[in-house]
Design an enzyme around this catalytic site. Structure first.
Site, PDB file in Angstrom:
ATOM      1  N   GLU A  54     -16.526   6.238   3.837  1.00  0.00           N
ATOM      2  CA  GLU A  54     -15.884   5.725   5.058  1.00  0.00           C
ATOM      3  C   GLU A  54     -15.843   6.825   6.099  1.00  0.00           C
ATOM      4  O   GLU A  54     -16.467   7.868   5.922  1.00  0.00           O
ATOM      5  CB  GLU A  54     -14.491   5.179   4.739  1.00  0.00           C
ATOM      6  CG  GLU A  54     -13.523   6.186   4.171  1.00  0.00           C
ATOM      7  CD  GLU A  54     -12.097   5.637   4.049  1.00  0.00           C
ATOM      8  OE1 GLU A  54     -11.639   4.945   4.977  1.00  0.00           O
ATOM      9  OE2 GLU A  54     -11.443   5.921   3.046  1.00  0.00           O
ATOM     10  N   LYS A 108      -2.725   6.472   1.489  1.00  0.00           N
ATOM     11  CA  LYS A 108      -2.551   6.889   2.884  1.00  0.00           C
ATOM     12  C   LYS A 108      -1.584   8.069   2.913  1.00  0.00           C
ATOM     13  O   LYS A 108      -0.387   7.906   3.112  1.00  0.00           O
ATOM     14  CB  LYS A 108      -2.035   5.706   3.722  1.00  0.00           C
ATOM     15  CG  LYS A 108      -2.737   5.609   5.057  1.00  0.00           C
ATOM     16  CD  LYS A 108      -2.488   4.299   5.746  1.00  0.00           C
ATOM     17  CE  LYS A 108      -2.918   4.378   7.198  1.00  0.00           C
ATOM     18  NZ  LYS A 108      -4.371   4.386   7.390  1.00  0.00           N
ATOM     19  N   ARG A 161       0.843  -1.207   0.000  1.00  0.00           N
ATOM     20  CA  ARG A 161       0.000   0.000   0.000  1.00  0.00           C
ATOM     21  C   ARG A 161       0.872   1.250   0.000  1.00  0.00           C
ATOM     22  O   ARG A 161       0.550   2.248  -0.630  1.00  0.00           O
ATOM     23  CB  ARG A 161      -0.941  -0.034   1.210  1.00  0.00           C
ATOM     24  CG  ARG A 161      -2.055   0.979   1.120  1.00  0.00           C
ATOM     25  CD  ARG A 161      -3.142   0.702   2.146  1.00  0.00           C
ATOM     26  NE  ARG A 161      -2.658   0.818   3.510  1.00  0.00           N
ATOM     27  CZ  ARG A 161      -3.389   0.499   4.590  1.00  0.00           C
ATOM     28  NH1 ARG A 161      -4.619   0.059   4.453  1.00  0.00           N
ATOM     29  NH2 ARG A 161      -2.886   0.643   5.791  1.00  0.00           N
TER      30      ARG A 161
HETATM   31  C1  LIG Z   1      -5.485   3.546   7.630  1.00  0.00           C
HETATM   32  C2  LIG Z   1      -6.896   3.844   7.211  1.00  0.00           C
HETATM   33  C3  LIG Z   1      -7.921   2.892   7.326  1.00  0.00           C
HETATM   34  C4  LIG Z   1      -7.727   1.549   8.003  1.00  0.00           C
HETATM   35  O1  LIG Z   1      -6.836   0.727   7.329  1.00  0.00           O
HETATM   36  P1  LIG Z   1      -6.165  -0.538   8.043  1.00  0.00           P
HETATM   37  O2  LIG Z   1      -5.222  -1.038   7.020  1.00  0.00           O
HETATM   38  O3  LIG Z   1      -7.261  -1.501   8.325  1.00  0.00           O
HETATM   39  O4  LIG Z   1      -5.539  -0.039   9.288  1.00  0.00           O
HETATM   40  C5  LIG Z   1      -9.170   3.228   6.850  1.00  0.00           C
HETATM   41  N1  LIG Z   1      -9.423   4.433   6.301  1.00  0.00           N
HETATM   42  C6  LIG Z   1      -8.464   5.377   6.184  1.00  0.00           C
HETATM   43  C7  LIG Z   1      -8.808   6.690   5.578  1.00  0.00           C
HETATM   44  C8  LIG Z   1      -7.173   5.117   6.615  1.00  0.00           C
HETATM   45  O5  LIG Z   1      -6.231   6.059   6.505  1.00  0.00           O
END
Ligand SMILES: *Cc1c(COP(=O)(O)O)cnc(C)c1O
Length: 341
Positions: free
Chosen positions: A220, A184, A82
């Site tokens: 989300e 991210k 990622r």
């Molecule tokens: C990090 C994150 C998540 C959760 O991801 P995981 O890999 O399950 O920790 C969900 N939404 C956003 C916007 C994120 O930055």
């Protein structure tokens, strides 16, 4: 090995300096060898790219002690991949995925005394990140980057029991179509701060963001993906190019299908249909799943049948199964658990 004298059960989610962190620098088109350092501070130009134009990305995962007493991480290869994807979108060099996993292991091993004991509920949170470090004043990608990994012990997410959350449908948007919602990047968080401060001021725990193109579909929250359970016990999760692909959510869907025999649907989820679901949860590394009890859409309350006291039964099963896999009393799919020592 002696553990640090820390009150694990009462730790919060804050930064505590640990002994060692990993640093590697990208210069003249390549990454250096990298290694551990004791220096927790970074010195950089006042004009560093990250400070001017927010060229920074990160990851988050945890190391913890299993029931068998081993220190492990959960699917770090997916964090590595990622981060490669995030780097591409922000015109940053990729940090090789195998070196990422190796750097995480080095940091955990060097800070093993900070990995909380099994059963405490606490974990060692690991934060890999990368940023443009050389001076950048005209708008363009930096030429030099730093990749770092630090670790900090964090307390149990659900202190004093699980408490379902109350969300509000946000008037702000998190991600634009064809934007950066799927990576991210720090910038996604900078611009979400006003929305979360506003939500908290209004008495809500989190925001439910809608798709910014039509504002009819569920996306989300600021830092966790949604899963919903239908009244006939299907697991539904929103499908969208502007959602961050949560590793926890992807793992839960696999568990739903292959361990619990549930039907799984990844599809558009309309705000309009949320009132018909039986359960709702937020997925992310920190809590695995946080149950949602209520969603407020401009004064209109959507109360999930699972209520405000506990997790709904299917979300509870998903939670128990995935945490069982993580802690080692349920057999893990090949490659999910990476033993460090
Ligand atoms: C990090 C994150 C998540 C959760 O991801 P995981 O890999 O399950 O920790 C969900 N939404 C956003 C916007 C994120 O930055």
């Amino acid at each position: 090995m002696d553990k640090k004298n820390i009150d694990w059960e009462n730790l919060g989610f804050g930064y505590i300096t640990t002994d060692k962190r990993y640093v590697s620098n990208f210069k003249d088109g390549k990454w250096d060898e990298g290694g551990l350092t004791e220096d927790a501070n970074i010195t950089m130009s006042e004009c560093a790219g990250v400070l001017q134009y927010a060229q920074t990305i990160f990851e988050g995962l945890k190391a913890y002690t299993t029931e068998g007493g081993r220190i492990v991480t959960f699917r770090p290869d997916l964090n590595a991949q990622r981060m490669v994807d995030s780097a591409k979108r922000l015109e940053m060099p990729s940090f090789p995925a195998d070196r990422f996993v190796e750097a995480v292991e080095q940091v955990v091993r060097a800070n093993a005394a900070y990995v909380p004991p099994c059963g405490s509920g606490a974990t060692l949170y690991i934060r890999p990140y990368m940023f443009g470090i050389n001076p950048v004043i005209g708008v363009k990608p930096a030429d030099e980057y730093q990749f770092r990994v630090f670790a900090t012990p964090v307390g149990p997410y659900f202190k004093g029991g699980v408490k379902p959350l109350t969300l509000c449908v946000s008037d702000f948007d998190r991600a634009a179509p064809r934007g950066t919602g799927h990576i991210k990047a720090g910038l996604n968080y900078a611009m979400s701060l006003h929305a979360i401060v506003t939500a908290h001021a209004n008495g809500f725990d989190e925001n439910m963001y809608l798709d910014s193109a039509t504002r009819t579909k569920v996306e989300e929250t600021g830092g966790a993906n949604f899963i919903f359970i239908t009244k006939d016990n299907k697991v539904v999760t929103p499908h969208s190019d502007t959602i961050l692909p949560s590793i926890t959510r992807r793992s839960l869907l696999y568990v739903a299908e292959h361990y619990l025999g549930l039907e799984v649907e990844e599809r558009d989820v309309y705000l309009e249909e949320v009132k018909d679901f039986a359960e709702c949860g937020l997925c992310g590394t920190a809590a695995v799943i946080s149950p949602v009890g209520k969603i407020v859409d401009h004064g209109k309350e959507i109360c999930l049948p699972s209520g405000m006291e506990k997790m709904g039964p299917t979300i509870q099963k998903l939670y128990d199964t995935l945490t069982g896999i993580q802690m080692g009393h349920i057999e893990a799919p090949e490659g999910w658990i990476r033993v460090i020592e």
